[in-house]
Design a protein around this motif. Structure first.
Motif, PDB file in Angstrom:
ATOM      1  N   THR A  72      -6.558-103.471  -9.142  1.00 54.44           N
ATOM      2  CA  THR A  72      -5.460-102.553  -9.434  1.00 54.44           C
ATOM      3  C   THR A  72      -6.009-101.281 -10.070  1.00 54.44           C
ATOM      4  O   THR A  72      -6.870-101.327 -10.942  1.00 54.44           O
ATOM      5  N   LEU A  73      -5.468-100.136  -9.614  1.00 54.47           N
ATOM      6  CA  LEU A  73      -5.768 -98.836 -10.196  1.00 54.47           C
ATOM      7  C   LEU A  73      -4.609 -98.442 -11.091  1.00 54.47           C
ATOM      8  O   LEU A  73      -3.453 -98.483 -10.670  1.00 54.47           O
ATOM      9  N   ALA A  74      -4.899 -98.053 -12.324  1.00 54.98           N
ATOM     10  CA  ALA A  74      -3.877 -97.583 -13.256  1.00 54.98           C
ATOM     11  C   ALA A  74      -4.105 -96.109 -13.528  1.00 54.98           C
ATOM     12  O   ALA A  74      -5.182 -95.705 -13.975  1.00 54.98           O
ATOM     13  N   VAL A  75      -3.081 -95.298 -13.231  1.00 54.65           N
ATOM     14  CA  VAL A  75      -3.115 -93.864 -13.537  1.00 54.65           C
ATOM     15  C   VAL A  75      -2.557 -93.689 -14.946  1.00 54.65           C
ATOM     16  O   VAL A  75      -1.511 -94.258 -15.287  1.00 54.65           O
ATOM     17  N   LEU A  76      -3.252 -92.895 -15.768  1.00 51.12           N
ATOM     18  CA  LEU A  76      -2.941 -92.810 -17.189  1.00 51.12           C
ATOM     19  C   LEU A  76      -2.312 -91.471 -17.558  1.00 51.12           C
ATOM     20  O   LEU A  76      -2.437 -90.478 -16.823  1.00 51.12           O
ATOM     21  N   SER A  77      -1.644 -91.445 -18.693  1.00 54.36           N
ATOM     22  CA  SER A  77      -1.096 -90.201 -19.220  1.00 54.36           C
ATOM     23  C   SER A  77      -2.226 -89.221 -19.522  1.00 54.36           C
ATOM     24  O   SER A  77      -3.397 -89.609 -19.610  1.00 54.36           O
ATOM     25  N   GLU A  78      -1.893 -87.944 -19.717  1.00 53.44           N
ATOM     26  CA  GLU A  78      -2.891 -86.886 -19.640  1.00 53.44           C
ATOM     27  C   GLU A  78      -3.507 -86.444 -20.967  1.00 53.44           C
ATOM     28  O   GLU A  78      -4.145 -85.397 -21.022  1.00 53.44           O
ATOM     29  N   SER A  79      -3.345 -87.199 -22.029  1.00 48.72           N
ATOM     30  CA  SER A  79      -4.023 -86.817 -23.269  1.00 48.72           C
ATOM     31  C   SER A  79      -4.274 -88.049 -24.119  1.00 48.72           C
ATOM     32  O   SER A  79      -3.577 -89.057 -24.002  1.00 48.72           O
ATOM     33  N   SER A 123      -1.422 -93.896 -22.002  1.00 52.50           N
ATOM     34  CA  SER A 123      -0.570 -94.971 -21.501  1.00 52.50           C
ATOM     35  C   SER A 123      -0.648 -95.037 -19.981  1.00 52.50           C
ATOM     36  O   SER A 123      -0.994 -94.051 -19.315  1.00 52.50           O
ATOM     37  N   VAL A 124      -0.308 -96.184 -19.420  1.00 49.39           N
ATOM     38  CA  VAL A 124      -0.239 -96.338 -17.971  1.00 49.39           C
ATOM     39  C   VAL A 124       1.073 -95.733 -17.473  1.00 49.39           C
ATOM     40  O   VAL A 124       2.147 -96.085 -17.949  1.00 49.39           O
ATOM     41  N   ILE A 125       0.984 -94.816 -16.514  1.00 49.98           N
ATOM     42  CA  ILE A 125       2.192 -94.196 -15.960  1.00 49.98           C
ATOM     43  C   ILE A 125       2.435 -94.596 -14.508  1.00 49.98           C
ATOM     44  O   ILE A 125       3.524 -94.408 -13.982  1.00 49.98           O
ATOM     45  N   HIS A 126       1.428 -95.163 -13.856  1.00 49.79           N
ATOM     46  CA  HIS A 126       1.577 -95.530 -12.448  1.00 49.79           C
ATOM     47  C   HIS A 126       0.467 -96.509 -12.107  1.00 49.79           C
ATOM     48  O   HIS A 126      -0.627 -96.426 -12.668  1.00 49.79           O
ATOM     49  N   SER A 127       0.719 -97.433 -11.209  1.00 54.08           N
ATOM     50  CA  SER A 127      -0.320 -98.366 -10.777  1.00 54.08           C
ATOM     51  C   SER A 127      -0.302 -98.510  -9.259  1.00 54.08           C
ATOM     52  O   SER A 127       0.753 -98.374  -8.617  1.00 54.08           O
ATOM     53  N   ILE A 128      -1.470 -98.771  -8.695  1.00 53.94           N
ATOM     54  CA  ILE A 128      -1.646 -98.885  -7.252  1.00 53.94           C
ATOM     55  C   ILE A 128      -2.525-100.097  -6.982  1.00 53.94           C
ATOM     56  O   ILE A 128      -3.595-100.243  -7.575  1.00 53.94           O
ATOM     57  N   ASP A 129      -2.076-100.976  -6.097  1.00 47.22           N
ATOM     58  CA  ASP A 129      -2.861-102.142  -5.713  1.00 47.22           C
ATOM     59  C   ASP A 129      -3.779-101.793  -4.541  1.00 47.22           C
ATOM     60  O   ASP A 129      -3.371-101.119  -3.587  1.00 47.22           O
ATOM     61  N   VAL A 161     -12.850 -98.061 -27.463  1.00 49.95           N
ATOM     62  CA  VAL A 161     -12.103 -96.803 -27.495  1.00 49.95           C
ATOM     63  C   VAL A 161     -13.025 -95.731 -26.936  1.00 49.95           C
ATOM     64  O   VAL A 161     -14.106 -95.491 -27.476  1.00 49.95           O
ATOM     65  N   LEU A 162     -12.614 -95.105 -25.835  1.00 47.49           N
ATOM     66  CA  LEU A 162     -13.441 -94.125 -25.150  1.00 47.49           C
ATOM     67  C   LEU A 162     -12.824 -92.736 -25.300  1.00 47.49           C
ATOM     68  O   LEU A 162     -11.636 -92.550 -25.003  1.00 47.49           O
ATOM     69  N   PRO A 163     -13.615 -91.733 -25.715  1.00 48.29           N
ATOM     70  CA  PRO A 163     -13.095 -90.373 -25.910  1.00 48.29           C
ATOM     71  C   PRO A 163     -13.040 -89.589 -24.603  1.00 48.29           C
ATOM     72  O   PRO A 163     -13.823 -88.653 -24.361  1.00 48.29           O
ATOM     73  N   VAL A 164     -12.101 -89.967 -23.750  1.00 50.86           N
ATOM     74  CA  VAL A 164     -11.980 -89.349 -22.430  1.00 50.86           C
ATOM     75  C   VAL A 164     -11.168 -88.064 -22.571  1.00 50.86           C
ATOM     76  O   VAL A 164      -9.971 -88.113 -22.881  1.00 50.86           O
ATOM     77  N   THR A 165     -11.797 -86.909 -22.346  1.00 51.67           N
ATOM     78  CA  THR A 165     -11.124 -85.637 -22.599  1.00 51.67           C
ATOM     79  C   THR A 165     -10.464 -84.982 -21.378  1.00 51.67           C
ATOM     80  O   THR A 165      -9.474 -84.271 -21.548  1.00 51.67           O
ATOM     81  N   PRO A 166     -10.987 -85.144 -20.132  1.00 54.30           N
ATOM     82  CA  PRO A 166     -10.297 -84.491 -19.014  1.00 54.30           C
ATOM     83  C   PRO A 166      -8.847 -84.966 -18.894  1.00 54.30           C
ATOM     84  O   PRO A 166      -8.506 -86.089 -19.266  1.00 54.30           O
ATOM     85  N   ARG A 167      -8.007 -84.100 -18.356  1.00 51.82           N
ATOM     86  CA  ARG A 167      -6.572 -84.417 -18.312  1.00 51.82           C
ATOM     87  C   ARG A 167      -6.254 -85.632 -17.442  1.00 51.82           C
ATOM     88  O   ARG A 167      -5.538 -86.538 -17.867  1.00 51.82           O
ATOM     89  N   LYS A 168      -6.738 -85.627 -16.211  1.00 52.59           N
ATOM     90  CA  LYS A 168      -6.434 -86.734 -15.311  1.00 52.59           C
ATOM     91  C   LYS A 168      -7.397 -87.878 -15.577  1.00 52.59           C
ATOM     92  O   LYS A 168      -8.618 -87.680 -15.649  1.00 52.59           O
ATOM     93  N   ALA A 169      -6.862 -89.088 -15.734  1.00 47.77           N
ATOM     94  CA  ALA A 169      -7.713 -90.253 -15.981  1.00 47.77           C
ATOM     95  C   ALA A 169      -7.096 -91.485 -15.343  1.00 47.77           C
ATOM     96  O   ALA A 169      -5.868 -91.644 -15.323  1.00 47.77           O
ATOM     97  N   MET A 170      -7.957 -92.357 -14.821  1.00 44.62           N
ATOM     98  CA  MET A 170      -7.537 -93.588 -14.167  1.00 44.62           C
ATOM     99  C   MET A 170      -8.546 -94.670 -14.481  1.00 44.62           C
ATOM    100  O   MET A 170      -9.707 -94.370 -14.780  1.00 44.62           O
ATOM    101  N   ILE A 171      -8.126 -95.923 -14.413  1.00 53.67           N
ATOM    102  CA  ILE A 171      -9.073 -97.037 -14.452  1.00 53.67           C
ATOM    103  C   ILE A 171      -8.817 -97.925 -13.249  1.00 53.67           C
ATOM    104  O   ILE A 171      -7.665 -98.103 -12.826  1.00 53.67           O
ATOM    105  N   TYR A 172      -9.898 -98.446 -12.683  1.00 57.88           N
ATOM    106  CA  TYR A 172      -9.787 -99.435 -11.610  1.00 57.88           C
ATOM    107  C   TYR A 172     -10.479-100.705 -12.073  1.00 57.88           C
ATOM    108  O   TYR A 172     -11.683-100.695 -12.376  1.00 57.88           O
ATOM    109  N   VAL A 173      -9.737-101.793 -12.128  1.00 59.35           N
ATOM    110  CA  VAL A 173     -10.268-103.070 -12.606  1.00 59.35           C
ATOM    111  C   VAL A 173     -10.817-103.856 -11.409  1.00 59.35           C
ATOM    112  O   VAL A 173     -10.071-104.201 -10.493  1.00 59.35           O
TER     113      VAL A 173
END
Length: 284
Positions: free
Chosen positions: A224-231, A6-12, A192-204
């Protein structure tokens, strides 16, 4: 049943200028480092005319970081004190480990006055910050893709694995399990991407991407950068033609002291880096 992030934080992204007047968008930089760990900086360089490129990035030093430059349109010419003089073009990337010290330049090579790309700073663990420097460039054709029923996913750094499928980039960072992907989707595509490391972000960087978290769907718009939950896996749909970067890694959980191009663990180490640069010992 697998969970989704899930998205937990966003940065413009904010307009900025660096080097010799290069106009760019700065997405992440100095604090909060802990939120981004092990990533330190993400810049988007996008220019439609030569004036926006200024004088490029003339010779400058680094210590304690790795830099990853990913190009979509146009390229960069890299030169460094180690004798590397290389150019990367459309779709290619450059990776550099500064370790104890690098002096290099990065000069834009636009395509019909256009340039579009990204630079990422990846932190190095304390034990590796004084390692020997290294450099590698990778052409577009050497960058592998993760198979998708819809869209396109290039694996720029690290590896993706699920069941018997594994796709590994030419550069893999074991210390941080760092992962960088470039994903492009058409309207209504779902991945659906199997992203395993704990910290994950997407930048659109184009369009609008919907992150299907466990409890809600959050739309992430351009720049916008979206910081995601860790699992969990990363489940995404596109509202329109979209492109985005995925950055993931294992946190180092170490002190971060940054001053300009140097990133170390203590203020004393930063002062030593500046002294070494002034006296010519940075790369010695």
């Amino acid at each position: 049943m697998s969970t989704t992030r899930s998205v937990i934080h966003s940065i413009d992204a904010v307009p900025a200028s660096d080097g010799a007047g290069v106009q760019l968008k700065r997405i992440m930089s100095q604090p909060p480092h802990r939120l981004m760990d092990p990533f330190l900086m993400l810049d988007e360089l996008k220019a439609d005319h030569k004036d926006a490129l200024g004088g490029g990035f003339p010779p400058h030093p680094h210590r304690g970081i790795e830099t990853i430059s990913c190009m979509l349109v146009g390229g960069f010419r890299h030169e460094d004190h180690m004798g590397n003089c290389r150019e990367v073009g459309n779709g290619g990337m450059q990776w550099m480990k500064s370790g104890r010290g690098v002096i290099h330049s990065e000069m834009p090579v636009p395509e019909q006055d256009r340039l579009h790309g990204f630079q990422v700073w990846l932190n190095m663990p304390r034990r590796a910050k004084m390692d020997d420097p290294q450099y590698l460039d990778i052409d577009r054709d050497a960058i592998p893709e993760w198979p998708l029923p819809e869209g396109k996913c290039r694996v720029l750094l690290g590896s993706l694995q699920k069941n018997d499928i594994q796709v590994q980039a030419p550069v893999v960072r074991q210390e941080t399990q760092a992962l960088i992907l470039d994903v492009q989707m058409k309207a209504r595509d779902r991945v659906v991407l199997p992203v395993t490391p704990r910290k994950a972000m997407i930048y659109v960087y184009q369009g609008v991407v919907n992150v299907a978290g466990s409890d809600s769907v959050i739309s992430v718009g351009q720049s916008t950068l979206a910081v995601l939950s860790e699992s969990g896996d990363l489940e995404l749909t596109a509202s329109e033609q979209s492109g985005f970067m995925v950055l993931a890694g294992e946190p180092l959980n170490e002190p971060v002291v940054q001053s300009g191009p140097f990133v170390m663990n203590t203020r004393e180490e930063i002062e030593q880096a500046f002294q070494d640069y002034r006296t010519g010992r940075l790369t010695g």
